[in-house]
Design a protein around this motif. Structure first.
Motif, PDB file in Angstrom:
ATOM      1  N   LYS A  31       0.818  -1.224   0.000  1.00 53.49           N
ATOM      2  CA  LYS A  31       0.000   0.000   0.000  1.00 53.49           C
ATOM      3  C   LYS A  31       0.852   1.275   0.000  1.00 53.49           C
ATOM      4  O   LYS A  31       0.630   2.150  -0.818  1.00 53.49           O
ATOM      5  CB  LYS A  31      -0.896   0.057   1.248  1.00 53.49           C
ATOM      6  CG  LYS A  31      -1.878  -1.070   1.372  1.00 53.49           C
ATOM      7  CD  LYS A  31      -2.721  -0.897   2.612  1.00 53.49           C
ATOM      8  CE  LYS A  31      -1.943  -0.895   3.918  1.00 53.49           C
ATOM      9  NZ  LYS A  31      -1.300  -2.170   4.293  1.00 53.49           N
ATOM     10  N   SER A  32       1.809   1.334   0.945  1.00 52.48           N
ATOM     11  CA  SER A  32       2.527   2.605   1.104  1.00 52.48           C
ATOM     12  C   SER A  32       3.407   2.921  -0.099  1.00 52.48           C
ATOM     13  O   SER A  32       3.421   4.052  -0.578  1.00 52.48           O
ATOM     14  CB  SER A  32       3.376   2.591   2.371  1.00 52.48           C
ATOM     15  OG  SER A  32       2.522   2.550   3.477  1.00 52.48           O
ATOM     16  N   TYR A  45      -0.337  14.803  -2.672  1.00 53.13           N
ATOM     17  CA  TYR A  45       0.361  14.483  -1.437  1.00 53.13           C
ATOM     18  C   TYR A  45       0.145  13.011  -1.075  1.00 53.13           C
ATOM     19  O   TYR A  45      -0.898  12.442  -1.414  1.00 53.13           O
ATOM     20  CB  TYR A  45      -0.175  15.346  -0.287  1.00 53.13           C
ATOM     21  CG  TYR A  45       0.575  16.640  -0.101  1.00 53.13           C
ATOM     22  CD1 TYR A  45       0.397  17.694  -0.993  1.00 53.13           C
ATOM     23  CD2 TYR A  45       1.466  16.808   0.956  1.00 53.13           C
ATOM     24  CE1 TYR A  45       1.092  18.885  -0.821  1.00 53.13           C
ATOM     25  CE2 TYR A  45       2.160  17.987   1.134  1.00 53.13           C
ATOM     26  CZ  TYR A  45       1.972  19.021   0.243  1.00 53.13           C
ATOM     27  OH  TYR A  45       2.662  20.194   0.424  1.00 53.13           O
ATOM     28  N   HIS A  46       1.112  12.440  -0.374  1.00 51.09           N
ATOM     29  CA  HIS A  46       0.953  11.081   0.152  1.00 51.09           C
ATOM     30  C   HIS A  46       0.852  11.143   1.677  1.00 51.09           C
ATOM     31  O   HIS A  46       1.679  11.794   2.327  1.00 51.09           O
ATOM     32  CB  HIS A  46       2.153  10.217  -0.252  1.00 51.09           C
ATOM     33  CG  HIS A  46       2.170   8.881   0.430  1.00 51.09           C
ATOM     34  ND1 HIS A  46       3.312   8.307   0.923  1.00 51.09           N
ATOM     35  CD2 HIS A  46       1.170   8.008   0.722  1.00 51.09           C
ATOM     36  CE1 HIS A  46       3.013   7.149   1.487  1.00 51.09           C
ATOM     37  NE2 HIS A  46       1.723   6.944   1.372  1.00 51.09           N
ATOM     38  N   ILE A  47      -0.155  10.496   2.228  1.00 55.49           N
ATOM     39  CA  ILE A  47      -0.275  10.384   3.687  1.00 55.49           C
ATOM     40  C   ILE A  47      -0.335   8.900   4.052  1.00 55.49           C
ATOM     41  O   ILE A  47      -1.218   8.174   3.592  1.00 55.49           O
ATOM     42  CB  ILE A  47      -1.549  11.096   4.207  1.00 55.49           C
ATOM     43  CG1 ILE A  47      -1.551  12.573   3.768  1.00 55.49           C
ATOM     44  CG2 ILE A  47      -1.629  10.990   5.728  1.00 55.49           C
ATOM     45  CD1 ILE A  47      -2.865  13.305   4.082  1.00 55.49           C
ATOM     46  N   SER A 131      -6.725  16.465   8.857  1.00 47.69           N
ATOM     47  CA  SER A 131      -6.147  17.809   8.885  1.00 47.69           C
ATOM     48  C   SER A 131      -5.020  17.925   7.842  1.00 47.69           C
ATOM     49  O   SER A 131      -4.943  18.909   7.115  1.00 47.69           O
ATOM     50  CB  SER A 131      -5.684  18.081  10.311  1.00 47.69           C
ATOM     51  OG  SER A 131      -4.642  18.976  10.333  1.00 47.69           O
ATOM     52  N   LEU A 132      -4.162  16.899   7.734  1.00 47.90           N
ATOM     53  CA  LEU A 132      -3.076  16.951   6.743  1.00 47.90           C
ATOM     54  C   LEU A 132      -3.635  16.979   5.321  1.00 47.90           C
ATOM     55  O   LEU A 132      -3.014  17.520   4.406  1.00 47.90           O
ATOM     56  CB  LEU A 132      -2.144  15.734   6.906  1.00 47.90           C
ATOM     57  CG  LEU A 132      -1.338  15.650   8.216  1.00 47.90           C
ATOM     58  CD1 LEU A 132      -0.564  14.343   8.299  1.00 47.90           C
ATOM     59  CD2 LEU A 132      -0.366  16.832   8.341  1.00 47.90           C
ATOM     60  N   ALA A 133      -4.810  16.396   5.135  1.00 47.15           N
ATOM     61  CA  ALA A 133      -5.384  16.296   3.782  1.00 47.15           C
ATOM     62  C   ALA A 133      -6.178  17.545   3.385  1.00 47.15           C
ATOM     63  O   ALA A 133      -6.512  17.714   2.214  1.00 47.15           O
ATOM     64  CB  ALA A 133      -6.314  15.076   3.707  1.00 47.15           C
ATOM     65  N   VAL A 139      -3.241  11.006  -1.724  1.00 44.34           N
ATOM     66  CA  VAL A 139      -3.369   9.548  -1.742  1.00 44.34           C
ATOM     67  C   VAL A 139      -3.069   9.117  -0.306  1.00 44.34           C
ATOM     68  O   VAL A 139      -1.994   9.406   0.219  1.00 44.34           O
ATOM     69  CB  VAL A 139      -2.369   8.888  -2.709  1.00 44.34           C
ATOM     70  CG1 VAL A 139      -2.590   7.385  -2.748  1.00 44.34           C
ATOM     71  CG2 VAL A 139      -2.468   9.489  -4.105  1.00 44.34           C
ATOM     72  N   VAL A 140      -4.049   8.500   0.339  1.00 46.75           N
ATOM     73  CA  VAL A 140      -3.902   8.125   1.748  1.00 46.75           C
ATOM     74  C   VAL A 140      -3.958   6.618   1.846  1.00 46.75           C
ATOM     75  O   VAL A 140      -4.878   5.994   1.307  1.00 46.75           O
ATOM     76  CB  VAL A 140      -5.059   8.708   2.601  1.00 46.75           C
ATOM     77  CG1 VAL A 140      -4.781   8.498   4.085  1.00 46.75           C
ATOM     78  CG2 VAL A 140      -5.277  10.181   2.305  1.00 46.75           C
TER      79      VAL A 140
END
Ligand code: DC
Length: 244
Positions: A31-32, A45-47, A131-133, A139-140
């Motif tokens: 996944k990551s 962004y990637h979270i 909050s980060l998104a 993409v989380v």
């Protein structure tokens, strides 16, 4: 009978809409790394939500050791985690210090499921992720992103792979060479045990696109997801939306 079939992937009409892509699945399904690569390809962004659970666990182990914890102490320790925005991703810090190696190490891996089962910790991680998104296309990746954190995500992917193959990939990553069958068998057992510990959190959303990566290369997985996002944005390979 004449009801139109809903689209496989809903279209986004407003190009200014921040897009949320959720990638869930069991441990070591890729996944990551897939999420990071998809985010790079799309300029999103990637979270990595698992990294937040890992950082919280590293903070707890430092503050309380590995024995008995109570939820308030764990939550206090988790508050020591912060995120630094770096090249469309987030580096996690505990008391302002990067602990990447510790977060991926054996002690954190052994204890993270315990931390991730605490309701208060889950609420804290979910709030951090949201909050980060905020205000950006993301993409989380995690276990419950498409069901709990972003139930309205524009695209939901559920990545799976045969446990033997997941174990093999993880060992190659760790050892830098092809593992022996015996090593894969032992790692498969550990992975299946971890799957069981994380099973309540790992949920496939009803509207998720299931991708079995057992026989796919990482590039193929990434291309598939990027292609789905392009459809979402309005057409095959186009990045501007269809005229309504
Ligand atoms: O994906 P990972 O191995 O880095 O995840 C670390 C732990 O966090 C794992 O035990 C599952 C848990 N986790 C979770 O419960 N919910 C998420 N959204 C992400 C990870």
């Amino acid at each position: 009978m004449n009801q139109p079939t809903p689209p496989y992937i809903p279209r986004i009409r407003d190009p200014a809409t921040p897009i949320v892509v959720a990638i869930d699945g069991p441990a070591a399904a890729g996944k990551s790394s897939t999420a990071r690569w998809v985010a790079e390809r799309l300029g999103f962004y990637h979270i990595d939500s698992g990294a937040l659970y890992r950082a919280a666990t590293a903070a707890v182990l430092r503050a309380c050791g590995a024995q008995q914890w109570n939820e308030p102490d764990v939550l206090t320790a988790a508050q020591r985690v912060s995120a630094r925005d770096e090249r469309r991703s987030f580096v996690l810090l505990v008391d302002g210090v990067e602990l990447e190696q510790e977060m991926r190490g054996g002690a954190v891996t052994q204890n993270v499921s315990r931390v991730a089962q605490m309701r208060g910790v889950r609420d804290w991680v979910n709030a951090q992720v949201r909050s980060l998104a905020t205000g950006r296309s993301v993409v989380v990746d995690g276990r419950d992103i498409g069901t709990v954190v972003f139930p309205d995500a524009h695209l939901k992917i559920f990545l799976i792979a045969d446990p033997w193959e997941r174990a093999r990939r993880r060992l190659i990553q760790r050892l830098g060479r092809s593992p022996a069958d015996q090593q894969i068998a032992e790692e498969t057992e550990r992975l299946v045990q971890r799957d069981a510990r994380d099973s309540t959190q790992t949920v496939q959303a009803k509207d998720a696109v299931l991708i079995d990566t057992t026989y796919l290369t990482q590039e193929e997985q990434v291309e598939r997801i990027v292609a789905l996002v392009k459809v979402l944005k309005g057409g095959h390979g186009r990045t501007t939306p269809d005229k309504a």
